[in-house]
Design a protein around this motif. Structure first.
Motif, short mmCIF file in Angstrom:
data_model
loop_
_atom_site.label_atom_id
_atom_site.label_comp_id
_atom_site.label_asym_id
_atom_site.label_seq_id
_atom_site.Cartn_x
_atom_site.Cartn_y
_atom_site.Cartn_z
N ILE A 1 0.84 -1.20 0.00
CA ILE A 1 0.00 0.00 0.00
C ILE A 1 0.87 1.26 0.00
CG2 ILE A 1 -1.66 1.32 1.36
CD1 ILE A 1 -2.81 -1.36 2.31
N SER A 2 1.96 1.22 0.77
CA SER A 2 2.86 2.37 0.82
C SER A 2 3.50 2.62 -0.53
CB SER A 2 3.95 2.12 1.88
OG SER A 2 3.39 1.97 3.16
N GLU A 3 3.86 1.55 -1.21
CA GLU A 3 4.44 1.70 -2.54
C GLU A 3 3.42 2.27 -3.52
OE1 GLU A 3 7.80 0.66 -3.99
OE2 GLU A 3 7.93 1.52 -1.99
N GLN A 4 2.18 1.81 -3.40
CA GLN A 4 1.14 2.33 -4.28
C GLN A 4 0.89 3.82 -4.04
OE1 GLN A 4 -0.56 0.56 -6.80
NE2 GLN A 4 1.11 -0.86 -6.36
N ASN A 5 1.07 4.26 -2.79
CA ASN A 5 0.89 5.66 -2.45
C ASN A 5 2.11 6.51 -2.77
OD1 ASN A 5 -1.69 5.13 -1.51
ND2 ASN A 5 -0.98 4.77 0.60
N GLY A 6 3.21 5.86 -3.15
CA GLY A 6 4.40 6.59 -3.54
C GLY A 6 5.31 6.99 -2.41
N SER A 7 5.06 6.51 -1.20
CA SER A 7 5.93 6.85 -0.07
C SER A 7 5.98 5.69 0.91
CB SER A 7 5.42 8.10 0.64
OG SER A 7 4.14 7.87 1.20
N LEU A 8 7.12 5.56 1.55
CA LEU A 8 7.31 4.49 2.53
C LEU A 8 7.90 5.11 3.78
CD1 LEU A 8 7.16 1.43 3.02
CD2 LEU A 8 9.49 1.26 2.15
N LYS A 9 7.12 5.17 4.83
CA LYS A 9 7.54 5.83 6.06
C LYS A 9 7.41 4.86 7.24
CE LYS A 9 5.98 10.32 4.37
NZ LYS A 9 5.09 11.48 4.62
N PRO A 10 8.12 5.16 8.35
CA PRO A 10 7.99 4.31 9.54
C PRO A 10 6.54 4.17 9.97
CG PRO A 10 9.82 5.83 9.79
CD PRO A 10 9.10 6.24 8.54
N ILE A 11 6.15 2.97 10.30
CA ILE A 11 4.75 2.67 10.64
C ILE A 11 4.70 2.01 12.01
CG2 ILE A 11 2.71 1.34 9.96
CD1 ILE A 11 3.67 1.58 7.07
N ASP A 12 3.71 2.36 12.77
CA ASP A 12 3.52 1.75 14.08
C ASP A 12 3.04 0.31 13.92
OD1 ASP A 12 4.25 4.07 15.41
OD2 ASP A 12 2.19 4.85 15.45
N VAL A 13 3.68 -0.58 14.65
CA VAL A 13 3.33 -1.99 14.60
C VAL A 13 2.17 -2.25 15.56
CG1 VAL A 13 4.18 -4.34 15.03
CG2 VAL A 13 5.69 -2.62 14.02
N PRO A 14 1.18 -3.07 15.17
CA PRO A 14 0.08 -3.40 16.09
C PRO A 14 0.60 -3.93 17.43
CG PRO A 14 -0.41 -4.18 13.88
CD PRO A 14 1.00 -3.67 13.84
N ASN A 15 -0.11 -3.60 18.49
CA ASN A 15 0.34 -3.94 19.84
C ASN A 15 0.57 -5.43 20.04
OD1 ASN A 15 0.30 -1.26 20.67
ND2 ASN A 15 -1.86 -1.35 21.31
N LYS A 16 -0.23 -6.25 19.38
CA LYS A 16 -0.09 -7.70 19.59
C LYS A 16 1.25 -8.23 19.09
CE LYS A 16 -2.55 -8.85 15.30
NZ LYS A 16 -3.71 -9.58 14.72
N PHE A 17 1.94 -7.45 18.23
CA PHE A 17 3.24 -7.86 17.74
C PHE A 17 4.40 -7.19 18.47
CE2 PHE A 17 0.60 -8.35 13.77
CZ PHE A 17 0.57 -9.73 13.80
N THR A 18 4.14 -6.09 19.15
CA THR A 18 5.22 -5.35 19.81
C THR A 18 5.68 -6.02 21.10
OG1 THR A 18 3.61 -3.94 20.95
CG2 THR A 18 4.48 -3.16 18.83
N ARG A 19 4.81 -6.83 21.70
CA ARG A 19 5.14 -7.45 22.99
C ARG A 19 5.94 -8.75 22.85
NH1 ARG A 19 -0.36 -5.92 23.74
NH2 ARG A 19 -1.00 -8.07 23.31
N ILE A 20 6.22 -9.15 21.64
CA ILE A 20 6.92 -10.41 21.41
C ILE A 20 8.42 -10.16 21.29
CG2 ILE A 20 7.15 -12.39 19.85
CD1 ILE A 20 4.23 -11.89 19.02
N HIS A 21 9.20 -10.74 22.19
CA HIS A 21 10.64 -10.51 22.21
C HIS A 21 11.46 -11.80 22.21
CE1 HIS A 21 9.81 -6.27 22.93
NE2 HIS A 21 9.02 -6.62 23.93
N LYS A 22 10.79 -12.92 22.01
CA LYS A 22 11.48 -14.21 21.94
C LYS A 22 10.61 -15.17 21.15
CE LYS A 22 9.58 -15.84 26.34
NZ LYS A 22 9.91 -16.41 27.67
#
Length: 320
Positions: free
Chosen positions: A152-173
């Protein structure tokens, strides 16, 4: 790649020297097939010991027709070994093929990612559609979100840092994927059940025929009948115990195989997460998992191309 191609490559000796994936499938297939071989070898040893005890018992009791029984006994054992050897070879071959299939299931989540990355660089209209039921859920769910977000970012012509959904941010192992583990554990245990039925029927069948042969040739006495029938019960207990050990060995092997994909799956997930959050130099670097190197190279190439697009976008934005 369909399974027929996988199976064909598994026995290609030239590919064995150069392709780590081929070696991974074949080695794991041999591991899965070797357990029934060891089980059969142990059961044959026990059966031979019990039958040798029969001969000692008959001879010690001084039966007149012992020499006749002894000759018939060895001829019978040799004929049965030759008869069941073909069945055993067929069983080994089927177990080996099934082991290669299970190994392919373990590699498939990474192959789906690698194939998508390769196809996307050739045709950016390619869609990513993993199989959630059969693959590693954490990796497949996040990779779908990751690739669709970048698309989607490529289709919009820009690729910027995106916030990751919370369910994926808590995984560290590495996360234990219960569904995925139980799925291929069930497949492996199904192999063990088939082997158990096969060995039980063969070993008990051979011993029962020896018992009937003894009843026909030797004197019809209570001592002989009691000894042989009780020995059959002992043999059944030995078979059940050996099969339990085989099942336990398969469970340990399943845990070992799962570890071969769970740790690198987390490595790929962590790399994607870092990239989408803005660390565009992130690449997958797995040490000791050479069988995943081809797919990781494809993913790294994809990330490099996306990074170039990002730099190009930033440069154009600065010029404006």
């Amino acid at each position: 790649m369909n399974f027929s191609s996988v199976l064909k490559n598994a026995f290609n000796f030239k590919l064995m020297k150069t392709d780590e994936e081929v070696r991974f499938r074949l080695i794991n297939g041999l591991k899965i097939a070797s357990i029934p071989v060891l089980t059969c070898f142990v059961l044959i040893i026990f059966l031979w010991v019990l039958l040798s005890m029969d001969l000692v018992f008959f001879k010690s009791n001084g039966y007149e027709n012992f020499e006749e029984f002894n000759e018939v006994f060895y001829d019978f054992i040799v004929s049965k070994l030759l008869e069941f050897s073909l069945l055993f070879i067929a069983h080994f071959a089927m177990t080996l093929i099934f082991g290669i299939y299970i190994s392919e299931l373990l590699l498939r989540p990474f192959r789906v990612i690698g194939d998508y990355c390769e196809k996307f660089l050739e045709d950016k209209s390619t869609s990513y559609d993993p199989d959630f039921f059969s693959d590693l859920k954490l990796l497949t769910r996040f990779s779908e979100w990751f690739f669709n977000t970048i698309y989607i970012s490529e289709q919009n012509g820009s690729l910027k840092p995106i916030d990751v959904p919370n369910k994926f941010t808590r995984i560290h192992k590495p996360v234990f994927e219960t569904g995925f583990f139980l799925q291929f554990l069930f497949l492996i245990l199904a192999t063990s059940i088939v082997s158990a039925i096969f060995f039980f029927e063969v070993i008990t069948g051979v011993h029962d025929q020896v018992v009937r042969m003894a009843f026909d040739i030797l004197p019809n006495k209570y001592e002989i009948q009691y000894f042989l029938l009780y020995q059959s019960s002992v043999l059944n207990n030995i078979i059940v115990g050996t099969i339990i050990v085989q099942i336990f060995a398969y469970i340990l092997l399943s845990i070992n195989l799962y570890k071969k994909v769970s740790t690198p799956a987390f490595g790929v997930f962590a790399t994607m997460r870092s990239f989408i959050k803005g660390r565009y130099d992130s690449r997958v670097h797995l040490i000791g998992y050479s069988y995943l190197r081809p797919q990781c190279r494809k993913l790294n190439k994809y990330l490099s191309e996306m990074q170039k697009s990002l730099h190009k976008t930033d440069k154009n934005s600065f010029q404006r």
